[in-house]
Design a protein around this motif. Structure first.
Motif, PDB file in Angstrom:
ATOM      1  N   GLY A 115       3.661   0.962 -18.108  1.00  0.00           N
ATOM      2  CA  GLY A 115       2.841  -0.070 -18.731  1.00  0.00           C
ATOM      3  C   GLY A 115       3.217  -1.470 -18.289  1.00  0.00           C
ATOM      4  N   GLY A 116       4.250  -1.601 -17.468  1.00  0.00           N
ATOM      5  CA  GLY A 116       4.675  -2.913 -17.010  1.00  0.00           C
ATOM      6  C   GLY A 116       3.885  -3.383 -15.817  1.00  0.00           C
TER       7      GLY A 116
ATOM      8  N   ARG B  18       1.389   3.743  -9.337  1.00  0.00           N
ATOM      9  CA  ARG B  18       0.408   4.394 -10.215  1.00  0.00           C
ATOM     10  C   ARG B  18       1.012   5.578 -10.935  1.00  0.00           C
ATOM     11  NH1 ARG B  18      -3.144   3.362  -5.854  1.00  0.00           N
ATOM     12  NH2 ARG B  18      -2.884   5.525  -5.122  1.00  0.00           N
ATOM     13  N   GLU B  19       1.851   6.347 -10.230  1.00  0.00           N
ATOM     14  CA  GLU B  19       2.489   7.497 -10.877  1.00  0.00           C
ATOM     15  C   GLU B  19       3.394   7.059 -12.029  1.00  0.00           C
ATOM     16  OE1 GLU B  19       4.543   9.429  -7.750  1.00  0.00           O
ATOM     17  OE2 GLU B  19       2.753  10.432  -6.932  1.00  0.00           O
TER      18      GLU B  19
ATOM     19  N   ILE C 240       2.473   1.670 -13.582  1.00  0.00           N
ATOM     20  CA  ILE C 240       2.808   0.255 -13.401  1.00  0.00           C
ATOM     21  C   ILE C 240       1.715  -0.404 -12.572  1.00  0.00           C
ATOM     22  CG2 ILE C 240       4.480  -1.359 -12.396  1.00  0.00           C
ATOM     23  CD1 ILE C 240       6.594   0.812 -12.841  1.00  0.00           C
ATOM     24  N   ASP C 241       1.302  -1.607 -12.971  1.00  0.00           N
ATOM     25  CA  ASP C 241       0.320  -2.376 -12.215  1.00  0.00           C
ATOM     26  C   ASP C 241       1.024  -3.134 -11.109  1.00  0.00           C
ATOM     27  OD1 ASP C 241      -1.678  -1.511 -13.890  1.00  0.00           O
ATOM     28  OD2 ASP C 241      -1.520  -3.225 -15.255  1.00  0.00           O
ATOM     29  N   LEU C 242       0.609  -2.877  -9.863  1.00  0.00           N
ATOM     30  CA  LEU C 242       1.162  -3.575  -8.711  1.00  0.00           C
ATOM     31  C   LEU C 242       0.131  -4.577  -8.222  1.00  0.00           C
ATOM     32  CD1 LEU C 242       3.356  -3.975  -6.577  1.00  0.00           C
ATOM     33  CD2 LEU C 242       2.330  -2.087  -5.277  1.00  0.00           C
ATOM     34  N   ILE C 243       0.442  -5.867  -8.381  1.00  0.00           N
ATOM     35  CA  ILE C 243      -0.492  -6.940  -8.035  1.00  0.00           C
ATOM     36  C   ILE C 243       0.031  -7.657  -6.797  1.00  0.00           C
ATOM     37  CG2 ILE C 243      -1.583  -9.075  -8.841  1.00  0.00           C
ATOM     38  CD1 ILE C 243      -1.164  -8.057 -11.692  1.00  0.00           C
TER      39      ILE C 243
ATOM     40  N   ASN D  35       0.823  -1.204   0.000  1.00  0.00           N
ATOM     41  CA  ASN D  35       0.000   0.000   0.000  1.00  0.00           C
ATOM     42  C   ASN D  35       0.858   1.254   0.000  1.00  0.00           C
ATOM     43  OD1 ASN D  35      -2.363  -1.512   0.008  1.00  0.00           O
ATOM     44  ND2 ASN D  35      -2.486  -1.574   2.268  1.00  0.00           N
ATOM     45  N   LEU D  36       1.991   1.220   0.728  1.00  0.00           N
ATOM     46  CA  LEU D  36       2.878   2.384   0.754  1.00  0.00           C
ATOM     47  C   LEU D  36       3.447   2.685  -0.627  1.00  0.00           C
ATOM     48  CD1 LEU D  36       4.877   1.831   4.075  1.00  0.00           C
ATOM     49  CD2 LEU D  36       3.038   3.477   3.658  1.00  0.00           C
TER      50      LEU D  36
END
Length: 623
Positions: free
Chosen positions: A491-492, A449-450, A453-456, A442-443
């Protein structure tokens, strides 16, 4: 002290200085001088008896007795000059002259003295010289020919002795010649016995040296075939000498060193002195069948004979050139050299690390310091610049961000120093790994997002509570996820997953970023190291992130695996024990765990082709 020892001491006092230091030469000189001196003394002693029984001697008889005393002069010649062959030549001439004088007055070739011509070459045989023996044989034949010719031409006086007297004289001549020849035979046997004794003594001496020397002496043909090798090789290679003869030694030379081995032998056979270092396979005591053990050997080669290519004395064809080699075990020296090279490489790496550190710190510290100084000066001159409240707030925030960045850099350096010095303490306590993982993600979600990049995050709800340092766990996750975001293009995708594997928690962070080159992957985890050129890097950072992660994982007795391929992404897997027990001392398990993290090796390309298509193609580097 016996009479023989007294006679020997007297003879030794007469020897030439050149004959006093070699036992065989000394024996030959004594064998030459002793019978001649004794014969001359016997002639002196017999001359008064001859006068008493014969009366006044004739001129020929006086000359004969004088000739019997001549050997004293030959002994004096040998004693003064030391020329052994020359003394034998003079002795042959003196004996032949005496025989000719007696035979010439007592019937020529039919004289009792003619039989003594056979003794001339026999006496010359003691010289151990082919030239002297050939000269003496030719001299005896010449004397016999002269007597025959003189008798046929009637130049010799007719003998007035009766048949009985001639028979007695002939018997005397044969008996005396036989006795003299027997004396020569005993002298030759004595010299042969002395020669054999000296040979055995020298052989035993050299055998003693060969058995007790640590160096190995060998004799080779030009093609490398071994003709002789000293017994010391048994201790060096652990196998009998018989198995090393011929090409047995060559078969034990390391394949890569065989060209140099043969080249040195060939050069030495041509007359040069050469040295070479090569590896030899040995049979260590108690080794299992098939075990290979090599030692480093230094061999110095030189030609066996400096006159290589000359014909032998007997006129045979030129013999093949041979080489003498001296080998010694230099394995300890080679190991010391290798250790020195490794130390030199480590020092060079440390120097390069220092250079990278200075370059990185100059960039990481100078940029925020410039911002702090610049914006603080602007705030100090707000009246002149007429800054508004919003601008002052923005500048203050930039100063705060720069200070926080400086603080994180300094904290990273301090943490790394503590870990390297062994002063970093692990505060072990129970904590929920899923909550810590979600908090870290979350941090970093905003930064992801800036950057587009998609963080899953994939963390099961039923992850068990683990015992460890929660602060260190968060630092591991934050560093790995932040690195993945930083090195992933817009986009990664960055995927963070956690699962329980046995008694370990498996944490996996994968991305579709720029990846790491194989050469750089070998050094990932080294302090202050960043992939790519220091002055051309596109991303900020001190290069301490992954190094801190590696140290924290090692402190938790965990394992770290890095998989990456340039341009296709990176995957980092961390395995931590669910229950961490602080070690009292550095146990073998901990040392093994640290060693698993210390070395990362690439996996062949074909192993990567079996991976699923939903994951990036990876190059595995694991301990």
């Amino acid at each position: 002290m016996t009479v023989l020892s007294i006679i020997r001491d007297c003879l030794d006092a007469l020897l030439h200085p050149s004959a006093r230091y070699d036992a065989l030469t000394r024996a030959r000189h004594r064998a030459f001088m002793a019978p001649r001196l004794l014969g001359s003394l016997a002639a002196f002693a017999a001359f008064p008896v001859y006068l008493a029984t014969r009366g006044v001697p004739s001129a020929i008889e006086v000359a004969a007795f004088a000739w019997l005393i001549a050997p004293i002069l030959l002994s004096w010649f040998l004693s003064r000059t030391g020329r052994y062959e020359g003394a034998h030549v003079l002795s042959s001439l003196a004996l032949a002259g005496l025989i000719m004088a007696v035979a010439g007055t007592t019937g020529g070739i039919e004289s009792f003295a003619a039989i003594w011509l056979v003794v001339v070459p026999l006496e010359a045989a003691l010289s151990a010289s082919r030239r002297v023996a050939a000269f003496a044989s030719l001299l005896a034949l010449s004397c016999a020919g002269v007597l025959i010719l003189a008798g046929q031409l009637g130049w010799l006086p007719a003998g007035d002795a009766s048949a009985a007297q001639r028979g007695v004289l002939m018997a005397f001549g044969v008996a005396s010649a036989t006795l003299y020849a027997a004396g020569l035979a005993f002298g030759a046997e004595s010299l042969a016995r002395t020669s054999v004794a000296l040979l055995l003594r020298e052989e035993e001496r050299y055998r003693l040296l060969a058995r007790n020397m640590s160096d190995v002496i060998s004799r080779h043909r030009r093609n490398g075939a071994v003709q002789f090798i000293s017994p010391a090789v048994e201790a060096m290679l652990g196998m009998p000498v018989a198995q090393l003869l011929g090409h047995g030694l060559f078969d034990r030379v390391h394949v890569a060193d065989r060209p140099a081995y043969l080249t040195v032998l060939s050069d030495a056979a041509r007359g040069d002195v050469r040295s070479v270092e090569f590896r030899l396979r040995r049979e260590p005591a108690g080794s299992e069948r098939g075990q290979v053990d090599f030692i480093w050997v230094e061999m110095r080669c030189r030609p066996l004979d400096q006159d290589i290519g000359r014909q032998d004395i007997d006129g045979d064809a030129t013999r093949e050139a041979e080489v003498v080699g001296v080998m010694r075990d230099v394995t300890d020296r080679k190991l010391a050299e290798q250790a020195l090279d490794q130390a030199r490489s480590a020092a060079e790496a440390a120097d390069a690390a220092k250079t990278r550190f200075l370059a990185t710190m100059s960039h990481e510290l100078r940029t925020p310091l410039n911002a702090i100084i610049g914006f603080s000066e602007m705030i100090a001159q707000e009246q002149t610049l007429m800054l508004g409240a919003a601008q002052r707030k923005e500048y203050a925030q930039l100063i705060n961000d720069s200070g926080q960045h400086l603080l994180s850099v300094v904290n990273g350096i301090l943490d790394m120093s503590k870990m390297e010095s062994g002063n970093f303490e692990i505060a072990s306590e129970p904590f929920a790994p899923r909550a810590s993982l979600m908090h870290c993600c979350n941090l970093l979600a905003l930064k992801a997002r800036e950057n587009g990049i998609d963080l899953i995050t994939d963390a099961p709800q039923d992850l068990p509570v683990m015992t460890g340092d929660p602060r260190a766990f968060k630092q591991i996750v934050l560093n790995l996820v932040a690195n993945a975001i930083k090195f992933t293009e817009r986009g990664g995708q960055v995927t963070v997953s956690a699962a329980v594997s046995g008694s370990q928690l498996a944490l996996r962070i994968s991305d579709t970023g720029v990846g790491i080159a194989a050469d750089d992957l070998k050094r990932i985890g080294a302090p202050f190291f960043q992939a790519g050129k220091t002055y051309q890097r596109r991303h900020e950072g001190t290069g301490l992130g992954l190094s801190i992660v590696k140290s924290l994982v090692a402190l938790h007795l965990g394992e770290l695996t890095v998989q990456s391929r340039l341009g296709e992404g990176t995957s980092v897997t961390v395995r931590l024990p669910l229950v961490y027990t602080p070690p009292q001392a550095k146990t073998p398990d901990r040392m093994a765990a640290e060693s698993k993290i210390a070395t990362l090796t690439p996996v062949p390309r074909e192993e990567l082709q079996d991976q699923s298509h939903d994951q990036p193609a990876l190059v595995k580097k694991s301990a």
